[in-house]
Design an enzyme around this catalytic site. Structure first.
Site, PDB file in Angstrom:
ATOM      1  N   GLU A 148      35.026   5.245   2.983  1.00 28.20           N
ATOM      2  CA  GLU A 148      34.061   5.861   3.897  1.00 28.20           C
ATOM      3  C   GLU A 148      34.043   7.383   3.755  1.00 28.20           C
ATOM      4  OE1 GLU A 148      32.113   3.761   4.818  1.00 28.20           O
ATOM      5  OE2 GLU A 148      33.411   2.032   4.592  1.00 28.20           O
ATOM      6  N   TYR A 200      28.062  -2.076  -5.458  1.00 31.66           N
ATOM      7  CA  TYR A 200      29.391  -1.470  -5.481  1.00 31.66           C
ATOM      8  C   TYR A 200      30.072  -1.592  -6.853  1.00 31.66           C
ATOM      9  CZ  TYR A 200      29.184  -1.632  -0.318  1.00 31.66           C
ATOM     10  OH  TYR A 200      28.833  -1.476   1.003  1.00 31.66           O
TER      11      TYR A 200
END
Length: 649
Positions: free
Chosen positions: A405, A489
């Site tokens: 994050e 991803y």
């Protein structure tokens, strides 16, 4: 956004051999890759052009949290600057809370299976109670219309190009959903609710030179595309709550008790984690004993968004972040007592500090005065200067989600690509840099042999490159849910590793990648800007590479076809024939071993595949060859490794 479990979504393809090549050299190396030439806005070299522009949105927000009704009531003042060459007759806002309405497009398009972005209950979304426009000293109430998560505001007079400015003021409220599509929400702990508040104020949609107004609706899987500006915001809440938010807390002395404010100041100068409010102090004095309400004031500059967390259940600790320029920032962690365990959230601040110090040195300096990790119901979501991570995370999982994050600070908070269209440019690039950070943190404390990143793992290769996988250049909301973890991803991360390890090499790749970040920091790059930068700085025409990895779902399958001695005598040397059996060309490394132990490595450029699917090359030998192996270091994501090796037997 949090990485998705790839084990849960993998669809493993059965093994098969390819006897006949599928490769087309004319398709792989076709000319005219770029759809248009560079222009005065975006240079052919990948840089912002001499007349590059982007609009600006500055915000002042005043808000109040009602913990009885779980509502936020607020007023936002938007100072909007039109730097475009166009006069704007209307404006578009993103009103994202409308995703939680029962009649939203997101509700209508959520699959029957539900999933991460499905709503368990519904709200009334953004309830706008007033709106006004002020320009040139004149103030009026505009006509406006809300269509799902977008609101259009019609102006009495067109906003002038090249610097026209106005102020748009909106008063509104919304109910905080308990589960907000895993991007916001509230969690009930034994010491009270934890609120994680995001997508919480009407924000300007991006108007750019590529598409004009960018108006894809917010459906859940696709993320965000936002303008930059300075944001001042304050939150009034019960005085016994701790509030953490994007940017710098401007009034700690008013918010904390004297002792807590002292510890807060100490944490800014300490390399070790300082406990600002401990678990033992919750409900026993300090801020817990404060009555009435407190207004917490925050400021962040050159940011595209802000978010905040609030709770009377928070443990709060912090430490100093050392930046390469000599500047300092502050790492903070806010979490409930339920999150304290072996390798639990009491290590969060240490992780925040480690990740940000690494990225600041390796890529681009962290631009914000604080970095705050909040434990709550959200599994993992990023905002400028603050992230939300699962309160259940510990150990490797806590490091992984925290690092991921905060890695998003660089993609897309600094490099402001369009997440609503190109998930691979933020999730994928971030996943790549996470690999580097994880190897660095405490000498690889949480680095494990990755099932998914290991090129020798045929199960992983078959999952990533199978024919049913969405190509990278697919809008996030169009990607099949089961494929998102790969297409957004994993695969783009593998692409960057392949570009670095087998095409450009570390020095050229690293220089080009850093230059891309520097060129497009706080700007809006497109995929073409990335491609052009990597080529111009890296010194290679990479159109063949982008075709295979980004625009198509091509596979890599290099094979040793034959070994023949000249005149049948090993001492005369040998001709080795290799073949490209699948659609993607890549450079080739070949290890040749003779039966006397002599060996040699031959490196062949990708251009060997420009004229066809087979290539012959000569090697000098003195003895019979015992083995010929393609990709001996196992760096290539090869579809079928069984044909990589020829043996004299």
């Amino acid at each position: 956004m949090k990485k998705i479990s790839l084990l849960a979504i993998s669809a493993i393809v059965s093994f098969s051999a390819f006897a006949q090549s599928k490769y087309s050299n004319t398709e792989a190396f076709a000319p005219f890759f770029y759809p248009s030439a560079g222009n005065e806005y975006r240079s052919a070299s990948g840089e912002p052009g001499p007349k590059y522009w982007q609009n600006r949105a500055d915000y002042n927000i005043t808000s109040k949290l009602d913990t009885t009704n779980h509502t936020v009531t607020a007023k936002v003042e938007i100072m909007y600057t039109n730097n475009s060459p166009d006069n704007l007759k209307f404006l578009w806002l993103q009103t994202d809370q409308n995703i939680y309405r029962k009649d939203s497009r997101a509700t209508a398009t959520t699959t029957a299976a539900g999933g991460r972005w499905a709503n368990a209950s519904f709200t009334d979304g953004d309830v706008i109670t007033s709106m006004s426009v002020e320009e040139g000293g004149k103030k009026y109430t505009p006509k406006y219309n809300t269509a799902d998560t977008r609101t259009q505001v019609w102006l009495s007079n067109a906003l002038k190009s090249s610097g026209g400015r106005l102020k748009l003021t909106i008063e509104y409220s919304f109910k905080v959903p308990e589960y907000g599509s895993d991007r916001m929400g509230r969690l009930n702990t034994k010491n009270g609710w934890i609120y994680e508040i995001a997508q919480w104020f009407p924000r300007m949609a991006v108007y750019d030179d590529v598409q004009g107004w960018n108006l894809l609706p917010y459906l859940g899987q696709g993320e965000f595309y936002l303008e930059y500006g300075d944001i001042n915001f304050n939150v009034t809440a019960p005085a016994n709550m701790i509030i953490v938010g994007s940017g710098e807390l401007l009034n700690p002395a008013e918010c904390f008790t004297a002792e807590e404010a002292k510890r807060y100041a100490e944490s800014k100068n300490s390399d070790k984690t300082v406990m600002i409010r401990s678990a033992d102090e919750i409900g026993k004095g300090g801020i817990s004993a404060k009555k009435g309400t407190t207004t917490w004031r925050f400021k962040i500059q050159n940011a595209r968004d802000v978010a905040w967390g609030a709770s009377r259940a928070f443990v709060l600790d912090g430490a100093k972040i050392n930046l390469p320029s000599g500047k300092k920032s502050l790492a903070l962690s806010a979490y409930p007592v339920e999150s304290i365990s072996n390798n639990g959230w009491q290590r969060s601040t240490e992780m925040v500090k480690g990740a940000i110090e690494f990225y600041s040195k390796a890529l681009f300096e962290f631009p914000y005065p604080a970095a705050t990790n909040v434990a709550g119901i959200v599994g993992g979501m990023e905002y400028p200067g603050i992230v939300f991570c699962s309160y259940k995370s510990t150990g490797t999982d806590l490091w992984g989600v925290t690092d991921h994050e905060f890695g998003h600070t660089w993609f897309p908070m600094i490099v402001g690509s369009n997440e609503r269209k190109y998930a691979w440019m933020d999730e994928g690039f971030n996943t790549y840099i996470n690999d580097l950070s994880t190897a660095n943190f405490h000498n690889g404390e949480f680095k494990e042999q990755s099932f998914f990143g290991d090129p020798t793992n045929q199960q992983m290769v078959r999952m990533v490159f199978n024919d049913k996988m969405d190509v990278l250049l697919t809008e996030p909301d169009v990607i099949q849910q089961r494929n998102l973890g790969v297409a957004a991803y994993l695969k783009p991360s593998l692409m960057l590793h392949a570009l670095r390890n087998t095409v450009l090499g570390e020095k050229r790749f690293d220089a080009a990648f850093r230059e891309y970040i520097n060129r497009w920091a706080f700007k809006h790059p497109t995929p073409w800007d990335f491609f052009r930068t990597m080529e111009n700085v890296g010194g290679e025409d990479l159109s063949w590479f982008w075709r295979g990895w980004v625009f198509n779902n091509w596979k890599i399958d290099q094979a040793v076809q034959s070994v023949k001695y000249k005149d049948g005598i090993p001492a005369n040397g040998a001709t080795i024939t290799i073949e490209n059996l699948q659609q993607m060309p890549m450079p080739v490394t070949v290890l040749v071993k003779e039966n006397n132990g002599t060996q040699q490595t031959i490196t062949l450029p990708v251009e060997i595949w420009q004229r066809g699917s087979t290539y012959h090359f000569d090697v000098s030998t003195t003895n019979p060859i015992s083995e010929v192996t393609i990709d001996p270091d196992k760096k290539m994501y090869d579809w079928d490794r069984s044909n990589n090796t020829w043996t004299g037997k």
